[in-house]
Design a protein around this motif. Structure first.
Motif, mmCIF file in Angstrom:
data_model
loop_
_atom_site.group_PDB
_atom_site.id
_atom_site.type_symbol
_atom_site.label_atom_id
_atom_site.label_comp_id
_atom_site.label_asym_id
_atom_site.label_seq_id
_atom_site.Cartn_x
_atom_site.Cartn_y
_atom_site.Cartn_z
ATOM 1 N N ASN A 1 0.801 -1.222 0.000
ATOM 2 C CA ASN A 1 0.000 0.000 0.000
ATOM 3 C C ASN A 1 0.839 1.279 0.000
ATOM 4 O OD1 ASN A 1 -2.480 -1.464 0.111
ATOM 5 N ND2 ASN A 1 -2.141 -1.802 2.288
ATOM 6 N N VAL A 2 1.959 1.265 -0.713
ATOM 7 C CA VAL A 2 2.758 2.482 -0.845
ATOM 8 C C VAL A 2 1.986 3.482 -1.699
ATOM 9 C CG1 VAL A 2 4.889 3.453 -1.763
ATOM 10 C CG2 VAL A 2 4.928 1.249 -0.603
ATOM 11 N N SER A 3 1.953 4.720 -1.243
ATOM 12 C CA SER A 3 1.233 5.740 -1.985
ATOM 13 C C SER A 3 1.882 5.975 -3.344
ATOM 14 C CB SER A 3 1.228 7.049 -1.185
ATOM 15 O OG SER A 3 2.554 7.513 -0.990
ATOM 16 N N ALA A 4 1.125 6.545 -4.261
ATOM 17 C CA ALA A 4 1.654 6.836 -5.590
ATOM 18 C C ALA A 4 2.786 7.848 -5.495
ATOM 19 C CB ALA A 4 0.545 7.374 -6.487
ATOM 20 N N ALA A 5 3.820 7.640 -6.309
ATOM 21 C CA ALA A 5 4.957 8.556 -6.302
ATOM 22 C C ALA A 5 4.582 9.879 -6.953
ATOM 23 C CB ALA A 5 6.132 7.932 -7.034
ATOM 24 N N THR A 6 5.143 10.949 -6.416
ATOM 25 C CA THR A 6 4.953 12.271 -6.997
ATOM 26 C C THR A 6 6.323 12.896 -7.253
ATOM 27 O OG1 THR A 6 4.890 13.368 -4.836
ATOM 28 C CG2 THR A 6 2.793 12.584 -5.721
ATOM 29 N N ALA A 7 6.323 13.978 -8.018
ATOM 30 C CA ALA A 7 7.569 14.698 -8.274
ATOM 31 C C ALA A 7 8.100 15.309 -6.980
ATOM 32 C CB ALA A 7 7.337 15.789 -9.318
ATOM 33 N N VAL A 8 9.427 15.421 -6.909
ATOM 34 C CA VAL A 8 10.100 15.916 -5.704
ATOM 35 C C VAL A 8 10.913 17.149 -6.061
ATOM 36 C CG1 VAL A 8 11.899 15.378 -3.993
ATOM 37 C CG2 VAL A 8 10.202 13.649 -4.613
ATOM 38 N N VAL A 9 10.924 18.117 -5.159
ATOM 39 C CA VAL A 9 11.784 19.288 -5.306
ATOM 40 C C VAL A 9 12.736 19.323 -4.119
ATOM 41 C CG1 VAL A 9 10.141 20.814 -4.154
ATOM 42 C CG2 VAL A 9 11.836 21.782 -5.718
ATOM 43 N N SER A 10 13.976 19.740 -4.369
ATOM 44 C CA SER A 10 14.999 19.700 -3.340
ATOM 45 C C SER A 10 15.866 20.941 -3.431
ATOM 46 C CB SER A 10 15.863 18.440 -3.518
ATOM 47 O OG SER A 10 16.871 18.357 -2.547
ATOM 48 N N VAL A 11 16.370 21.379 -2.271
ATOM 49 C CA VAL A 11 17.262 22.533 -2.256
ATOM 50 C C VAL A 11 18.397 22.266 -1.273
ATOM 51 C CG1 VAL A 11 15.900 23.725 -0.484
ATOM 52 C CG2 VAL A 11 17.405 25.053 -1.963
ATOM 53 N N SER A 12 19.605 22.694 -1.648
ATOM 54 C CA SER A 12 20.765 22.598 -0.752
ATOM 55 C C SER A 12 21.855 23.535 -1.273
ATOM 56 C CB SER A 12 21.297 21.168 -0.701
ATOM 57 O OG SER A 12 21.915 20.810 -1.931
ATOM 58 N N PRO A 13 22.740 24.021 -0.399
ATOM 59 C CA PRO A 13 22.633 23.865 1.045
ATOM 60 C C PRO A 13 21.748 24.941 1.661
ATOM 61 C CG PRO A 13 24.653 25.015 0.522
ATOM 62 C CD PRO A 13 23.976 24.727 -0.794
ATOM 63 N N VAL A 14 20.940 24.519 2.601
ATOM 64 C CA VAL A 14 20.256 25.452 3.486
ATOM 65 C C VAL A 14 21.148 25.596 4.710
ATOM 66 C CG1 VAL A 14 18.198 25.860 4.866
ATOM 67 C CG2 VAL A 14 18.005 24.728 2.639
ATOM 68 N N VAL A 15 21.498 26.833 5.062
ATOM 69 C CA VAL A 15 22.482 27.073 6.110
ATOM 70 C C VAL A 15 21.782 27.489 7.398
ATOM 71 C CG1 VAL A 15 24.498 28.415 6.785
ATOM 72 C CG2 VAL A 15 24.194 27.733 4.389
ATOM 73 N N LEU A 16 22.055 26.721 8.468
ATOM 74 C CA LEU A 16 21.514 27.018 9.788
ATOM 75 C C LEU A 16 22.653 27.543 10.664
ATOM 76 C CD1 LEU A 16 19.316 23.828 10.401
ATOM 77 C CD2 LEU A 16 18.738 25.929 9.155
ATOM 78 N N SER A 17 22.462 28.704 11.231
ATOM 79 C CA SER A 17 23.489 29.304 12.072
ATOM 80 C C SER A 17 23.814 28.405 13.258
ATOM 81 C CB SER A 17 23.020 30.668 12.560
ATOM 82 O OG SER A 17 23.966 31.244 13.439
ATOM 83 N N ALA A 18 25.111 28.190 13.504
ATOM 84 C CA ALA A 18 25.559 27.316 14.601
ATOM 85 C C ALA A 18 26.853 27.861 15.177
ATOM 86 C CB ALA A 18 25.741 25.885 14.094
ATOM 87 N N PRO A 19 26.803 28.999 15.885
ATOM 88 C CA PRO A 19 28.034 29.630 16.367
ATOM 89 C C PRO A 19 28.824 28.782 17.355
ATOM 90 C CG PRO A 19 26.073 30.679 17.305
ATOM 91 C CD PRO A 19 25.600 29.783 16.206
ATOM 92 N N ASP A 20 28.156 27.891 18.078
ATOM 93 C CA ASP A 20 28.854 27.062 19.056
ATOM 94 C C ASP A 20 29.413 25.786 18.451
ATOM 95 O OD1 ASP A 20 26.321 26.173 18.508
ATOM 96 O OD2 ASP A 20 25.930 25.399 20.531
ATOM 97 N N ARG A 21 29.268 25.616 17.143
ATOM 98 C CA ARG A 21 29.682 24.398 16.445
ATOM 99 C C ARG A 21 31.032 24.554 15.742
ATOM 100 N NH1 ARG A 21 28.322 22.201 11.156
ATOM 101 N NH2 ARG A 21 27.758 19.970 11.225
ATOM 102 N N GLY A 22 31.446 25.782 15.556
ATOM 103 C CA GLY A 22 32.679 26.037 14.815
ATOM 104 C C GLY A 22 32.436 26.379 13.368
ATOM 105 N N GLU A 23 31.324 25.962 12.822
ATOM 106 C CA GLU A 23 30.912 26.304 11.460
ATOM 107 C C GLU A 23 29.418 26.040 11.358
ATOM 108 O OE1 GLU A 23 32.107 22.944 8.552
ATOM 109 O OE2 GLU A 23 33.680 23.012 10.067
#
Length: 310
Positions: free
Chosen positions: A9-31
């Motif tokens: 019972n997998v649903s019917a496939a549809t077209a997919v849209v994708s975006v990268s890179p999306v940048v999330l601020s992380a000052p305590d991570r080093g980058e």
């Protein structure tokens, strides 16, 4: 006869849209944290999967899974963790000993930034169902996800460290995730003590996927080590054991990638459908996709794997 999309019972496939890179601020991570966002072009109230890659990979990996899930109704968010080959983090970097914790924090940072993530992909705003969030991960990523589900890292004295679980995660999928820390190989115990996990507190519903030919230098045991997250955790779990499956489980990390030693598109197709079905029923209890998928697999005359539930 092999399991078909119609049988689970997998649903019917549809077209997919994708975006990268999306940048999330992380000052305590080093980058800052970079993520890929993929979603079907149609549909509202989309459930969400946050995916943690294996050691060395990136937001561009695991297209066979991310693409399938997105084509069948999920929004999929994939971070690039600090241990990615793209980051080239040296062994003496002060972040390296805590790399496992940075991974968990990456996943939580995504949960904290759904507004920015929605705005990053044209047409996605207002379409995410933030109350139906799952986490999935492969290998080291599976260990990352297990922490979000309630597993605990143990220190060298066997005492559990801080609980890093997150109640916003309602279900999980652990793909070739390591097992009991007491069974780490001497090398892994010395150099990767963060793999010393206990699953007794992993209460969130989860599907554990393991290959019965997955032999790892990280453990003194055999492939059964990868089933520990199922057997050593409380109920509400499923275990999908794939016959002949090695660590890449037939090729989930990408199409025709050189690291896959057991390339098997049919095995990948089973993983796609079974993980989709599990998450559908876990996030929508009225959805019969999971019991239907289990029944279909058990009825196969020549199945590619077996399923257990508790």
């Amino acid at each position: 006869m092999r399991m078909s999309a119609q049988e689970v019972n997998v649903s019917a496939a549809t077209a997919v849209v994708s975006v990268s890179p999306v940048v999330l601020s992380a000052p305590d991570r080093g980058e800052d944290l970079q993520v890929r966002v993929s979603a079907p072009v149609v549909g509202r109230d989309l459930p969400i999967i946050v995916f943690s890659h294996g050691h060395g990979s990136s937001l561009d990996g695991y297209a066979p899974l991310a693409g399938f899930w997105a084509a069948h109704g999920f929004a999929v968010i994939q971070p690039t963790h600090l241990d990615s080959r793209r980051r080239s983090l040296p062994p003496d970097d002060p972040r390296t000993p805590a790399i496992w914790q940075y991974r968990v924090e990456d996943m939580k940072r995504i949960l904290d930034n759904f507004d920015l993530i929605e705005d990053s992909l044209p047409g996605l705003s207002g379409r995410l169902d933030r109350n139906r969030v799952a986490a999935a991960g492969h290998s080291f990523g599976g260990q990352t996800v297990s922490m979000l589900l309630g597993a605990r890292m143990l220190d060298r004295d066997g005492e559990p460290r801080k609980d890093l679980s997150d109640s916003r995660i309602k279900a999980g999928v652990l793909l070739a995730a390591g097992g009991r820390g007491a069974d780490l190989s001497p090398f892994a115990a010395e150099h990767m003590p963060y793999l010393n996990s206990s699953f007794t507190g992993m209460t969130t519903p989860a599907l554990v996927v393991a290959g019965d030919s997955d032999r790892s230098p990280l453990t003194v045991r055999g492939p059964d080590w990868f089933a520990d997250p199922y057997f050593l955790s409380p109920g509400g779990k499923g275990l999908l054991t794939l016959f002949g499956g090695e660590h890449m489980l037939g090729g989930i990390s990408g199409y025709e990638v050189t690291e896959t030693t057991d390339e098997n598109p049919a095995r990948v197709a089973v993983i796609q459908r079974m993980t989709w079905a599990f998450l559908r029923s876990a996030l929508y209890p009225e959805d019969p996709a999971w019991p239907a998928a289990c029944a279909a697999l058990r009825q196969e005359p020549h199945p590619l794997g077996r399923i257990e539930c508790k």
